[in-house]
Every structure is written in C-alpha cells, then in structure tokens.
Design a protein around this motif. Structure first.
Motif, PDB file in Angstrom:
ATOM      1  N   LEU A  11     -18.254 -10.908  -6.268  1.00  0.00           N
ATOM      2  CA  LEU A  11     -17.889 -11.149  -4.878  1.00  0.00           C
ATOM      3  C   LEU A  11     -17.130  -9.952  -4.327  1.00  0.00           C
ATOM      4  N   THR A  12     -17.224  -9.780  -3.019  1.00  0.00           N
ATOM      5  CA  THR A  12     -16.558  -8.700  -2.312  1.00  0.00           C
ATOM      6  C   THR A  12     -15.736  -9.304  -1.175  1.00  0.00           C
ATOM      7  N   MET A  13     -14.544  -8.764  -0.944  1.00  0.00           N
ATOM      8  CA  MET A  13     -13.692  -9.216   0.156  1.00  0.00           C
ATOM      9  C   MET A  13     -13.753  -8.206   1.282  1.00  0.00           C
ATOM     10  N   TYR A  14     -14.067  -8.695   2.496  1.00  0.00           N
ATOM     11  CA  TYR A  14     -13.966  -7.854   3.686  1.00  0.00           C
ATOM     12  C   TYR A  14     -12.616  -8.147   4.327  1.00  0.00           C
ATOM     13  N   VAL A  15     -11.782  -7.107   4.449  1.00  0.00           N
ATOM     14  CA  VAL A  15     -10.424  -7.214   4.969  1.00  0.00           C
ATOM     15  C   VAL A  15     -10.377  -6.528   6.338  1.00  0.00           C
ATOM     16  N   PRO A  16     -10.191  -7.274   7.430  1.00  0.00           N
ATOM     17  CA  PRO A  16     -10.145  -6.646   8.757  1.00  0.00           C
ATOM     18  C   PRO A  16      -8.903  -5.789   8.978  1.00  0.00           C
ATOM     19  N   GLN A  17      -8.942  -4.956  10.004  1.00  0.00           N
ATOM     20  CA  GLN A  17      -7.766  -4.215  10.429  1.00  0.00           C
ATOM     21  C   GLN A  17      -6.668  -5.216  10.806  1.00  0.00           C
ATOM     22  N   GLY A  18      -5.416  -4.844  10.539  1.00  0.00           N
ATOM     23  CA  GLY A  18      -4.309  -5.716  10.896  1.00  0.00           C
ATOM     24  C   GLY A  18      -3.995  -6.766   9.851  1.00  0.00           C
ATOM     25  N   PHE A  19      -4.612  -6.650   8.688  1.00  0.00           N
ATOM     26  CA  PHE A  19      -4.345  -7.548   7.571  1.00  0.00           C
ATOM     27  C   PHE A  19      -3.601  -6.790   6.483  1.00  0.00           C
ATOM     28  N   ALA A  20      -2.658  -7.455   5.828  1.00  0.00           N
ATOM     29  CA  ALA A  20      -2.075  -6.915   4.608  1.00  0.00           C
ATOM     30  C   ALA A  20      -3.000  -7.297   3.462  1.00  0.00           C
ATOM     31  N   HIS A  21      -3.028  -6.465   2.436  1.00  0.00           N
ATOM     32  CA  HIS A  21      -3.917  -6.697   1.297  1.00  0.00           C
ATOM     33  C   HIS A  21      -3.183  -6.403  -0.001  1.00  0.00           C
ATOM     34  N   GLY A  22      -3.449  -7.216  -1.004  1.00  0.00           N
ATOM     35  CA  GLY A  22      -2.909  -6.978  -2.331  1.00  0.00           C
ATOM     36  C   GLY A  22      -3.660  -7.802  -3.356  1.00  0.00           C
ATOM     37  N   PHE A  23      -3.380  -7.539  -4.624  1.00  0.00           N
ATOM     38  CA  PHE A  23      -4.010  -8.338  -5.670  1.00  0.00           C
ATOM     39  C   PHE A  23      -3.153  -8.340  -6.916  1.00  0.00           C
ATOM     40  N   VAL A  24      -3.385  -9.366  -7.738  1.00  0.00           N
ATOM     41  CA  VAL A  24      -2.786  -9.435  -9.062  1.00  0.00           C
ATOM     42  C   VAL A  24      -3.948  -9.473 -10.055  1.00  0.00           C
ATOM     43  N   THR A  25      -3.808  -8.737 -11.149  1.00  0.00           N
ATOM     44  CA  THR A  25      -4.871  -8.706 -12.146  1.00  0.00           C
ATOM     45  C   THR A  25      -4.846  -9.971 -12.997  1.00  0.00           C
ATOM     46  N   LEU A  26      -6.016 -10.512 -13.243  1.00  0.00           N
ATOM     47  CA  LEU A  26      -6.171 -11.716 -14.063  1.00  0.00           C
ATOM     48  C   LEU A  26      -6.580 -11.375 -15.489  1.00  0.00           C
ATOM     49  N   THR A  27      -6.946 -10.108 -15.698  1.00  0.00           N
ATOM     50  CA  THR A  27      -7.344  -9.638 -17.024  1.00  0.00           C
ATOM     51  C   THR A  27      -6.714  -8.265 -17.265  1.00  0.00           C
ATOM     52  N   LEU A  73       0.783  -6.640 -10.189  1.00  0.00           N
ATOM     53  CA  LEU A  73       0.579  -6.822  -8.750  1.00  0.00           C
ATOM     54  C   LEU A  73       0.485  -5.472  -8.067  1.00  0.00           C
ATOM     55  N   ARG A  74      -0.462  -5.345  -7.154  1.00  0.00           N
ATOM     56  CA  ARG A  74      -0.574  -4.172  -6.287  1.00  0.00           C
ATOM     57  C   ARG A  74      -0.613  -4.703  -4.858  1.00  0.00           C
ATOM     58  N   GLY A  75       0.378  -4.332  -4.054  1.00  0.00           N
ATOM     59  CA  GLY A  75       0.378  -4.772  -2.663  1.00  0.00           C
ATOM     60  C   GLY A  75       1.660  -5.492  -2.311  1.00  0.00           C
ATOM     61  N   LEU A  76       1.717  -5.937  -1.158  1.00  0.00           N
ATOM     62  CA  LEU A  76       0.786  -6.108  -0.052  1.00  0.00           C
ATOM     63  C   LEU A  76       0.893  -4.887   0.871  1.00  0.00           C
ATOM     64  N   HIS A  77      -0.220  -4.250   1.181  1.00  0.00           N
ATOM     65  CA  HIS A  77      -0.241  -2.997   1.928  1.00  0.00           C
ATOM     66  C   HIS A  77      -1.067  -3.131   3.205  1.00  0.00           C
ATOM     67  N   TYR A  78      -0.689  -2.333   4.213  1.00  0.00           N
ATOM     68  CA  TYR A  78      -1.495  -2.201   5.433  1.00  0.00           C
ATOM     69  C   TYR A  78      -1.097  -0.907   6.127  1.00  0.00           C
ATOM     70  N   GLN A  79      -1.880  -0.507   7.118  1.00  0.00           N
ATOM     71  CA  GLN A  79      -1.554   0.661   7.925  1.00  0.00           C
ATOM     72  C   GLN A  79      -1.538   0.254   9.392  1.00  0.00           C
ATOM     73  N   LEU A  80      -0.611   0.843  10.134  1.00  0.00           N
ATOM     74  CA  LEU A  80      -0.504   0.589  11.571  1.00  0.00           C
ATOM     75  C   LEU A  80      -1.514   1.428  12.347  1.00  0.00           C
ATOM     76  N   PRO A  81      -1.902   0.984  13.565  1.00  0.00           N
ATOM     77  CA  PRO A  81      -2.702   1.827  14.438  1.00  0.00           C
ATOM     78  C   PRO A  81      -1.948   3.120  14.740  1.00  0.00           C
ATOM     79  N   PRO A  82      -2.610   4.221  14.940  1.00  0.00           N
ATOM     80  CA  PRO A  82      -4.053   4.369  15.037  1.00  0.00           C
ATOM     81  C   PRO A  82      -4.758   4.534  13.692  1.00  0.00           C
ATOM     82  N   ALA A  83      -4.050   4.337  12.584  1.00  0.00           N
ATOM     83  CA  ALA A  83      -4.646   4.495  11.255  1.00  0.00           C
ATOM     84  C   ALA A  83      -4.945   3.146  10.590  1.00  0.00           C
TER      85      ALA A  83
END
Length: 188
Positions: A109-125, A58-68
């Motif tokens: 497929l590609t995921m578009y992640v907006p600002q203000g969202f946390a993001h992470g993933f788990v590897t399936l392979t 697992l990598r995440g769940l990560h996000y950055q606060l404004p202004p970054a």
C-alpha cells in the motif's frame, strides 16, 4: 492504481492494480494521468528513501510551510511501518484529525499525503525501508514538526516508541492559533 479515500479530506491510500501471471505481476507505482484523474498533486521533484534499523523507531511528525509545502507519496519497500498523517489545514473539514495505516513490503500500500499535512511513522519491524516522492524541494527555513504525543492530535501509536531523534523529541505541540497555522489556511 486504485485510490481509496481515507477519513481525511484529500488523503488517499493507493493500492496497486496488479496485472500478472505465473511469473509474478506488473503494476504502476505512479502514473501522472492517474494521479491527475484522482484530483491530487501529480508533479514530484524528489524521490527519497529512509532506512530504519530497529522496530519501534519513530520518524516525524514533519511538514513544510508554504511556499515549500509538499505533498508526499509514501511506500514501505522493506519490512513494515505504521504511517500517520494529520490534517493541519484550518479551513479543512478534517482539521486536527489524524489517520494511520500499516504500510509494508507485503501489502504494497501507498499513502498519498496532501500539502498541509504532518507526516510520520513508527517502524513495526527491524530493517524497515521507505521510498517516498515529494512535490517540493526540502527547505530548512520552512520545515516544521509536531510532537508525536501532542494531546491536540491524540495519535494512538500501535507499538511502544523506543527510539526518536533529538530533533523529533524537541518539536513543539501544535498551536492552532499560531502564525504557522495561519500559513496553512490556503492549502485546503
């Protein structure tokens, strides 16, 4: 590129629009005009890659606060992963909800992640590699994270989580009444 809305406000899965023949195909991974036409952030300042050796990492769940605060465009270029995003914008109609999708080298497929969202993933392979563009430079003082098993989000990971970094294990649960949540309010 074909933008598919997800169940979360402002987030998209992007499908390649292939032009091909018996040699293979050509497709755009990114086009500023098409991103602008879809109404999403179209300017990116960094392209990152990550390689993960073992399935169930697992990598995440990560996000950055404004202004970054950063928008991301995430694609798996080797292997497969289950990509998860969570809406942390208090003014959003999908606040506190999450969405996940399999991204793989095969489905492209590609995921578009907006600002203000946390993001992470788990590897399936084993040997999974991601490529992602971000709209803001990394800022350690604005970096935040949420525990992968936060009951407030209730994310359902599709595989057993076998490996997490110490940093990802230490992230706190998200507090909707926190100062951080207030800072995300204007990103809706």
């Amino acid at each position: 590129m074909i933008f598919h809305e997800t169940t979360l406000a402002g987030a998209h899965l992007i499908e390649l629009e292939k032009r091909g023949d018996d040699r293979g195909f050509f497709a755009r991974f990114y086009c500023q005009r098409e991103f602008e036409a879809a109404g999403v952030i179209a300017s990116f300042v960094q392209v990152n890659t990550s390689f993960t050796a073992r399935r169930g990492t697992l990598r995440g769940l990560h996000y950055q606060l404004p202004p970054a605060a950063e928008a991301k465009v995430v694609r798996c270029i080797q292997g497969a992963l289950y990509d998860v995003i969570a809406d942390l914008r208090p003014q959003s109609p999908t606040y506190g909800q999450w969405f996940g999708a399999e991204l793989s080298a095969e489905n492209r497929l590609t995921m578009y992640v907006p600002q203000g969202f946390a993001h992470g993933f788990v590897t399936l392979t084993d040997d999974a590699e991601t490529l992602y563009m971000v709209s803001a430079f990394y800022s350690p003082e604005h970096e935040r994270g949420i525990r992968y098993d936060d009951p407030w989000l209730g994310i359902e990971w599709p595989v057993e989580l076998k490996e997490l970094s110490e940093k990802d294990q230490r992230w706190p649960r998200f507090d909707p009444d926190s100062t951080d949540a207030t800072k995300l309010r204007d990103l809706s």
